[in-house]
Design an enzyme around this catalytic site. Structure first.
Site, short mmCIF file in Angstrom:
data_model
loop_
_atom_site.label_atom_id
_atom_site.label_comp_id
_atom_site.label_asym_id
_atom_site.label_seq_id
_atom_site.Cartn_x
_atom_site.Cartn_y
_atom_site.Cartn_z
NE ARG A 48 -2.92 0.38 3.31
CZ ARG A 48 -2.30 0.65 4.48
NH1 ARG A 48 -1.67 1.80 4.64
NH2 ARG A 48 -2.30 -0.22 5.46
CE LYS A 70 -13.54 5.98 -18.14
NZ LYS A 70 -13.94 7.26 -17.60
CG ASP A 113 -10.99 14.37 -15.21
OD1 ASP A 113 -10.27 13.78 -16.04
OD2 ASP A 113 -11.93 13.82 -14.61
CE1 TYR A 168 -17.63 9.05 -15.88
CE2 TYR A 168 -17.08 9.35 -13.57
CZ TYR A 168 -17.45 8.54 -14.62
OH TYR A 168 -17.65 7.21 -14.40
C1 LIG Z 1 -14.38 7.68 -16.30
C2 LIG Z 1 -14.03 9.02 -15.83
C3 LIG Z 1 -13.76 9.26 -14.49
C4 LIG Z 1 -13.85 8.18 -13.43
O1 LIG Z 1 -12.90 7.19 -13.62
P1 LIG Z 1 -13.10 5.65 -13.17
O2 LIG Z 1 -11.83 5.02 -13.57
O3 LIG Z 1 -14.30 5.14 -13.93
O4 LIG Z 1 -13.35 5.65 -11.71
C5 LIG Z 1 -13.40 10.55 -14.12
N1 LIG Z 1 -13.32 11.56 -15.03
C6 LIG Z 1 -13.60 11.35 -16.33
C7 LIG Z 1 -13.49 12.49 -17.28
C8 LIG Z 1 -13.97 10.09 -16.78
O5 LIG Z 1 -14.23 9.90 -18.08
#
Ligand SMILES: *Cc1c(COP(=O)(O)O)cnc(C)c1O
Length: 378
Positions: A46, A195, A170, A98
């Protein structure tokens, strides 16, 4: 080193003498201490894990940050970020985020006494006007999900610097291959590594990337205390994914551009949201701060029935949540990713039952178009 080289050789760390080209998966929960008050540098996974460290090194390098933290999901990363704030603190965020981030702010952060104001962060005056004495950060997605609003990162950074606020971006949609917010003045970059970084729709991951040493310390303390770290095997999968990030992004982008223009010409398509169009209001800003437009396209069809039919008729393109993988995916933001955003807010942003979101994969662009075409025409 250029960014496509960094994707392959982004870390110089070596952990063994075998000459292994691929970093080993250190699938160990704990590490043997050589003696009392001695450590190899690794005590417990961790806290530290060599495979994860190798990945964090690459992501920090790609984003031109000093350090990255690898989390089990993107939401775990954002949750850890929110632990920087205390009851009474206030945050300003994009109003087209999101859906999971909106849910976190509304139901978890609010309970913890952190207030969030949502507004179009592309509107600098509105943003400046919303700053209060207790405001601590501005949280931006650009382009946004799903309506593709663009925010000028450098312009917002000037305001956040002048007011002593953190700027959080983000960067999931464009990835460091196309946009590096830390170089534009952001303090923290977030990724859903699920992603494009992972890129194969097979692994969940999240990242925070930071430059400031004091901020790194605070976040690393939260990280090791709360524990949503990425596993060694999943770290390895994301390392492997990133090796082809540059190639994939180029193909995603090229195909998305062709498909966006094609969609615009379809009689049943009423509007296409894609900042690669020259007449998109955020086109110039995106051009200034990024090396491309990404490969997520939202579009509105003539009615809800067309939208539903399309989702049920597509064959090559899958009807599934998520984005950024090699497989093209289509989703229904109104019912899926943004279902938890209050109806009023969804409709005011154009997230209606006629809106579809397409994540363009790396299949042959003509095959994708043929599938979309038959799903629209039947
Ligand atoms: C999918 C997504 C998230 C969240 O990510 P996870 O891996 O699904 O927890 C946050 N911000 C954006 C822009 C996303 O597309």
């Amino acid at each position: 080193m250029k960014i496509n080289t960094k994707c392959v050789h982004g870390s110089n760390k070596r952990f063994d003498n075998t000459g292994a080209v691929s970093v080993p998966i250190f699938q160990s929960a704990t590490f043997i201490h050589p003696g009392v008050e001695q450590s190899t540098g690794y005590d417990y996974s961790r806290l530290q894990n060599p495979t994860r460290e190798y990945l964090e090194d690459i992501v920090a390098n790609l984003e031109e940050g000093a350090e990255a933290l690898a989390f089990s999901t993107g939401m775990a990363a954002i949750t850890a970020l929110m632990e920087l704030f205390s009851p009474g603190d206030h945050i300003i965020a994009s109003d087209d985020l999101y859906g999971g981030s909106v849910r976190l702010f509304r139901h978890i952060s609010a309970k913890n006494g952190v207030r969030v104001t949502l507004l179009d962060t592309g509107d600098i005056h509105a943003l400046e006007g919303a700053i209060r004495p207790e405001t601590k950060a501005v949280f931006v997605e650009t382009p946004t999900n799903p309506m593709m609003q663009v925010t000028d990162i450098a312009a917002v950074a000037q305001i956040t610097r002048a007011n002593g606020l953190l700027l959080v971006v983000d960067n999931t949609f464009l990835t460091p291959y196309l946009q590096r917010p830390l170089t534009l003045g952001a303090d923290i970059v977030i990724h859903s590594g699920t992603k494009y970084l992972g890129g194969h729709n097979d692994t969940l991951a999240g990242f925070l990337v930071v430059n400031d040493a004091e901020l790194i310390q605070r976040l690393r303390f939260i990280y090791t205390s709360t524990g949503a770290c990425l596993s060694p095997f999943d770290s390895w999968l994301i390392i492997r994914g990133i090796k082809t990030l540059a190639l994939r992004m180029r193909q995603h982008e090229k195909s998305a551009n062709v498909i966006a223009h094609w969609l615009r010409k379809q009689p049943k398509v009423r509007a296409v949201y894609y900042c690669g169009f020259e007449d998109h209001p955020g086109h110039a800003v995106n051009n200034k701060q990024a090396d491309g437009f990404g490969a997520v396209i939202s579009f509105e069809v003539d009615n809800a029935k067309t939208a539903r039919d399309m989702l049920e008729r597509i064959k090559l393109v899958h009807f599934a949540e998520s984005l950024g993988g090699v497989e093209s995916l289509m989703t229904y933001p109104y019912m899926q990713t943004h279902a938890d955003v209050p109806e009023e807010q969804r409709l005011s942003k154009g997230i209606t039952d006629k809106l579809l979101r397409l994540s363009v994969g790396i299949e042959d662009v003509n095959d994708i178009i043929a599938d979309l075409s038959s799903a629209l025409e039947e």
